[in-house]
Design a protein around this motif. Structure first.
Motif, short mmCIF file in Angstrom:
data_model
loop_
_atom_site.label_atom_id
_atom_site.label_comp_id
_atom_site.label_asym_id
_atom_site.label_seq_id
_atom_site.Cartn_x
_atom_site.Cartn_y
_atom_site.Cartn_z
N GLY A 1 0.81 -1.21 0.00
CA GLY A 1 0.00 0.00 0.00
C GLY A 1 0.85 1.26 0.00
O GLY A 1 0.50 2.26 -0.64
N ARG A 2 1.97 1.21 0.70
CA ARG A 2 2.89 2.35 0.70
C ARG A 2 3.52 2.53 -0.68
O ARG A 2 3.72 3.67 -1.13
N VAL A 3 3.86 1.43 -1.33
CA VAL A 3 4.43 1.52 -2.68
C VAL A 3 3.44 2.21 -3.61
O VAL A 3 3.80 3.12 -4.38
N TYR A 4 2.17 1.79 -3.55
CA TYR A 4 1.13 2.38 -4.40
C TYR A 4 0.95 3.86 -4.09
O TYR A 4 0.83 4.69 -4.99
N GLU A 5 0.97 4.20 -2.82
CA GLU A 5 0.75 5.58 -2.39
C GLU A 5 1.91 6.49 -2.77
O GLU A 5 1.71 7.65 -3.16
N LEU A 6 3.14 5.98 -2.67
CA LEU A 6 4.33 6.81 -2.86
C LEU A 6 4.86 6.80 -4.29
O LEU A 6 5.79 7.55 -4.59
N MET A 7 4.30 5.97 -5.15
CA MET A 7 4.87 5.82 -6.50
C MET A 7 4.97 7.15 -7.26
O MET A 7 6.03 7.45 -7.83
N PRO A 8 3.93 8.00 -7.32
CA PRO A 8 4.08 9.26 -8.07
C PRO A 8 5.21 10.15 -7.54
O PRO A 8 5.96 10.74 -8.31
N ILE A 9 5.32 10.25 -6.21
CA ILE A 9 6.38 11.08 -5.63
C ILE A 9 7.75 10.50 -5.97
O ILE A 9 8.68 11.23 -6.32
N ALA A 10 7.88 9.17 -5.88
CA ALA A 10 9.15 8.53 -6.22
C ALA A 10 9.50 8.71 -7.68
O ALA A 10 10.68 8.92 -8.03
N VAL A 11 8.49 8.65 -8.56
CA VAL A 11 8.73 8.85 -9.99
C VAL A 11 9.25 10.26 -10.24
O VAL A 11 10.21 10.47 -10.99
N LEU A 12 8.62 11.24 -9.62
CA LEU A 12 9.03 12.64 -9.81
C LEU A 12 10.46 12.87 -9.31
O LEU A 12 11.31 13.39 -10.05
N ILE A 13 10.74 12.48 -8.07
CA ILE A 13 12.06 12.75 -7.50
C ILE A 13 13.13 11.91 -8.19
O ILE A 13 14.23 12.40 -8.47
N GLY A 14 12.82 10.65 -8.49
CA GLY A 14 13.79 9.80 -9.17
C GLY A 14 14.13 10.30 -10.56
O GLY A 14 15.31 10.31 -10.96
N THR A 15 13.13 10.73 -11.30
CA THR A 15 13.38 11.27 -12.65
C THR A 15 14.17 12.58 -12.57
O THR A 15 15.08 12.81 -13.37
N LEU A 16 13.82 13.41 -11.59
CA LEU A 16 14.58 14.65 -11.38
C LEU A 16 16.05 14.34 -11.10
O LEU A 16 16.95 14.97 -11.68
N TYR A 17 16.29 13.40 -10.22
CA TYR A 17 17.66 13.06 -9.86
C TYR A 17 18.43 12.50 -11.05
O TYR A 17 19.58 12.88 -11.30
N ALA A 18 17.79 11.60 -11.81
CA ALA A 18 18.46 10.99 -12.96
C ALA A 18 18.79 12.03 -14.03
O ALA A 18 19.92 12.05 -14.56
N LEU A 19 17.83 12.91 -14.34
CA LEU A 19 18.08 13.94 -15.35
C LEU A 19 19.15 14.92 -14.88
O LEU A 19 20.00 15.37 -15.68
N SER A 20 19.12 15.26 -13.59
CA SER A 20 20.13 16.19 -13.05
C SER A 20 21.52 15.57 -13.11
O SER A 20 22.51 16.25 -13.42
N ALA A 21 21.61 14.26 -12.83
CA ALA A 21 22.90 13.58 -12.91
C ALA A 21 23.41 13.53 -14.34
O ALA A 21 24.61 13.76 -14.60
N LEU A 22 22.52 13.26 -15.28
CA LEU A 22 22.92 13.25 -16.69
C LEU A 22 23.36 14.63 -17.15
O LEU A 22 24.32 14.77 -17.91
N ALA A 23 22.66 15.67 -16.67
CA ALA A 23 23.04 17.04 -17.03
C ALA A 23 24.39 17.41 -16.42
O ALA A 23 25.22 18.07 -17.06
N ARG A 24 24.60 16.98 -15.18
CA ARG A 24 25.85 17.32 -14.50
C ARG A 24 27.06 16.70 -15.18
O ARG A 24 28.15 17.25 -15.19
N HIS A 25 26.88 15.51 -15.77
CA HIS A 25 27.96 14.83 -16.47
C HIS A 25 27.99 15.16 -17.96
O HIS A 25 28.69 14.49 -18.74
N SER A 26 27.22 16.17 -18.37
CA SER A 26 27.17 16.68 -19.74
C SER A 26 26.63 15.65 -20.74
O SER A 26 26.76 15.83 -21.95
N GLU A 27 25.99 14.59 -20.24
CA GLU A 27 25.45 13.57 -21.15
C GLU A 27 24.24 14.09 -21.90
O GLU A 27 24.04 13.77 -23.08
#
Length: 357
Positions: free
Chosen positions: A59-85
Motif C-alpha cells: 500500500g505504501r508503494v502504491y501511495e508513494l509511487m508518483p512522488i518517487a517517480v518525480l524525485i527519481g526522474t529529477l535526480y536521474a536527469l540532473s545527474a545526466l546534465a551534470r555529467h554533460s550527457e
C-alpha cells in the motif's frame, strides 16, 4: 536511439527504485513506531507488529509511487546534465519532445506496475494486515456505531454486532418492512456463516412475525437466509476505499445504488483508482523542465527539494479534491482527475517556457 533509450531507462528506473526504497524505509520506521505502542496488549507481540508493517508495504508503494517517480526522474536527469550527457544528446539532435517520449515509455511501465499493485496486491495485503492485527489483539472489527454494523438490503435493515475476520457474523438482527414501511418481522440469530452463492446459514434463530393483532414467535436451531450481503461487501469494512480493488468498489457501489444510498465517496475512489496510475506520465513531464533545463547547473539539491515539494502538493491535492468532491457532490471524474490535469497543464507550460528560452 535504442541504446540511448536503454541507458535512459536504466538510469531513471535505478533512481526511482532508490528513492522508493528510501521512502519505504522511512514510512516503515514510522509505522513500526506506531505499532510498538500496542505491543503487549492482548496477544499482540513484536513479530505481529513486524508482520503488520510488512503487509502494509504494498500500500505504501502504491501511495508513494508518483512522488518517487518525480524525485527519481529529477535526480536521474540532473545527474545526466551534470555529467554533460544530456548536452551530448542535444548536440546529437535529441529534442525535448524525443526525450519526453523516452520518459513516457518509462512512465508507461511504471503506470502498469502501479495499476497491478493497486488492483491485485494492495487489497489482499491490507486485508491480511488487518486480520493479523485483529486476531493478535483478540478483537473483532470495530464499527462506527455502538450497535455495530448496519446494512440496508431492499426492504430489510440488517444489524450485526460483530464481524469476524473470516467474515462470519455474530449478533444478527434482520428488520423486514413491507411496502408501507411498516415492520413486518424481526429475525435474531446468534451467528451466521456465508454459503455460496447467495445465502447465509443462521444458527440459534428467533423470528418474530408481526400481524395486525398479534405477534408470532418461532424458534429454530438453524435457518437459511438469502441476502445481497456477501463477504465481498463485508470486506470493504477492513480496507479503506482508496485501497480497494476496482471490482470490489464496483460491487459495493452497485449495492449502495440498488438500495438508494449515497455512492459519491466510492465513485470518487473508483475513478481515483483509474486515474492514479496515469500520474506517472504527469510526474516525468514535470521533472523534464526541472531536471533538463539548465544542463550545466549544479543546483541538484534545489531541484530535488522542488521535486519533494511538488510531490507532497500533488498528494495533498489528491486527498483534498476527493474530500471536497464527496462533500459538495462534485462529479467523481472531475474530483479524481483534476489534480493530475492541473499538474499536467503546469508541466506543459513549463516545458514550453523552457523551450522558448
Amino acid at each position: 536511439m535504442k541504446l540511448y533509450l536503454r541507458y535512459l531507462a536504466r538510469e531513471v528506473f535505478g533512481a526511482i527504485l532508490l528513492v522508493l526504497l528510501a521512502f519505504l524505509a522511512l514510512f516503515a520506521f514510522f509505522d513500526m513506531l506506531g505499532e510498538v505502542q500496542d505491543v503487549g496488549r492482548g496477544g499482540y507481540q513484536l513479530h505481529h507488529a513486524f508482520g503488520f508493517v510488512l503487509l502494509r508495504l504494498p500500500g505504501r508503494v502504491y501511495e508513494l509511487m508518483p512522488i518517487a517517480v518525480l524525485i527519481g526522474t529529477l535526480y536521474a536527469l540532473s545527474a545526466l546534465a551534470r555529467h554533460s550527457e544530456l548536452t551530448v544528446l542535444r548536440v546529437s539532435g535529441l529534442s525535448s519532445g524525443a526525450l519526453l517520449r523516452g520518459l513516457f515509455l518509462v512512465a508507461g511501465v511504471l503506470a502498469v506496475a502501479t495499476f497491478v499493485i493497486g488492483e491485485y496486491v494492495v487489497p489482499s495485503a491490507e486485508r491480511a494486515a488487518n486480520q493479523l492485527r485483529l486476531k493478535a489483539k483478540g478483537r473483532m472489527i470495530g464499527q462506527d456505531l455502538r450497535s455495530g454494523l448496519w446494512v440496508k438490503d431492499e426492504r430489510s435493515f440488517i444489524n450485526v454486532r460483530v464481524v469476524l475476520p473470516d467474515t462470519r457474523l455474530r449478533g444478527i438482527r434482520i428488520y423486514e418492512f413491507d411496502e408501507d414501511a411498516k415492520l413486518r418481522s424481526l429475525t435474531e440469530a446468534a451467528e451466521g456463516a456465508y454459503v455460496v452463492p447467495d445465502s447465509w446459514r443462521l444458527t440459534d434463530v428467533v423470528q418474530t412475525v408481526l400481524h395486525a393483532d398479534r405477534a408470532d414467535v418461532q424458534r429454530s436451531p438453524e435457518m437459511m437466509w438469502q441476502s445481497a450481503l456477501n463477504p465481498d461487501i463485508l470486506a470493504v469494512l477492513m480496507v479503506s476505499p482508496d485501497r480497494m480493488s476496482l471490482r470490489h468498489l464496483a460491487t459495493y457501489t452497485k449495492h449502495l445504488s440498488d438500495n438508494r444510498q449515497t455512492t459519491n465517496r466510492y465513485d470518487i475512489a473508483f475513478w481515483k483508482k483509474v486515474v492514479y496510475p496515469l500520474a506517472a506520465f504527469v510526474m516525468v513531464a514535470l521533472a523534464l523542465p526541472f531536471g533538463g533545463a539548465h544542463y550545466r547547473s549544479d543546483a541538484v539539491g534545489l531541484k530535488i527539494f522542488s521535486g519533494v515539494m511538488i510531490g507532497i502538493l500533488f498528494h495533498m491535492l489528491n486527498g483534498l479534491f476527493a474530500n471536497l468532491g464527496a462533500i459538495n457532490s462534485w462529479s467523481p471524474v472531475l474530483s479524481a482527475g483534476m489534480p493530475s490535469a492541473l499538474f499536467l497543464l503546469a508541466a506543459i507550460t513549463m516545458i514550453w517556457w523552457v523551450e522558448r528560452r
